[in-house]
Design an enzyme around this catalytic site. Structure first.
Site, PDB file in Angstrom:
ATOM      1  N   CYS A   1       0.191   1.048   7.024  1.00 50.65           N
ATOM      2  CA  CYS A   1      -0.413   1.258   5.710  1.00 50.65           C
ATOM      3  C   CYS A   1      -1.768   1.942   5.808  1.00 50.65           C
ATOM      4  O   CYS A   1      -2.092   2.805   5.002  1.00 50.65           O
ATOM      5  CB  CYS A   1      -0.532  -0.076   4.968  1.00 50.65           C
ATOM      6  SG  CYS A   1       1.078  -0.770   4.522  1.00 50.65           S
TER       7      CYS A   1
ATOM      8  N   GLU B   1       0.818  -1.206   0.000  1.00 48.63           N
ATOM      9  CA  GLU B   1       0.000   0.000   0.000  1.00 48.63           C
ATOM     10  C   GLU B   1       0.858   1.264   0.000  1.00 48.63           C
ATOM     11  O   GLU B   1       0.580   2.210  -0.743  1.00 48.63           O
ATOM     12  CB  GLU B   1      -0.939   0.009   1.213  1.00 48.63           C
ATOM     13  CG  GLU B   1      -1.928  -1.130   1.242  1.00 48.63           C
ATOM     14  CD  GLU B   1      -1.406  -2.399   1.914  1.00 48.63           C
ATOM     15  OE1 GLU B   1      -2.225  -3.296   2.173  1.00 48.63           O
ATOM     16  OE2 GLU B   1      -0.187  -2.496   2.190  1.00 48.63           O
TER      17      GLU B   1
END
Length: 154
Positions: free
Chosen positions: A84, A53
């Site tokens: 993330c 991510e």
């Protein structure tokens, strides 16, 4: 299967099979088009922040020339870890889609759930000891920032 999640899964398999990192992939979508794709690269970079991510966010912000991704969506093959998820939040994305859960990741020895437990103050052990020091002096840059008339809070 959702076409964007399918692409996130391709990234997860690619990175894992190349030995670049764990089995995680992500894509960022703007107006129905993938603008960034990435997978975990922790092993090849020796950088523990090189999660799928975060890598996808870095690529998307570079491509768009801005940190605000509020008009984008992210598809992740697994529920994002706290780092993330925070990056998704700071990028101002309004929609996150994920497949496998943090519990699925914990079942194969990824410590996402442990970090959530630390944040929620339910962890039975602490890996990192935390101590607050020099709080008064460290307030100075915050106070100076607070006095600025033109600023972007990032």
């Amino acid at each position: 299967m959702n076409k964007f999640m399918k692409e996130a899964l391709k990234e997860a398999f690619e990175g894992m099979r190349k030995g670049e990192g764990g089995p995680f992939g992500a894509v960022i979508v703007l107006d129905g088009e993938i603008i960034a794709r990435a997978h975990n690269e922790v092993l090849t970079t020796n950088d523990p922040t090189m999660h799928a991510e975060v890598n996808a966010i870095r690529k998307a912000t570079k491509k768009l020339g801005r940190f605000d991704l509020s008009d984008c969506e992210i598809y992740s093959s697994c529920e994002p870890c706290p780092m993330c998820f925070a990056a998704i939040h700071w990028a101002k994305m309004k929609k996150l889609y994920y497949g496998a859960s943090r519990y699925d990741a914990a079942a194969i020895d990824f410590d996402d759930q442990y970090i959530y437990d630390v944040i929620n103050k339910t962890a039975t052990e602490q890996q990192v000891l935390i101590e607050v020091i020099d709080a008064v002096e460290c307030l100075e840059p915050l106070q100076e920032w607070g006095k600025l008339t033109e600023k972007t809070p990032y």
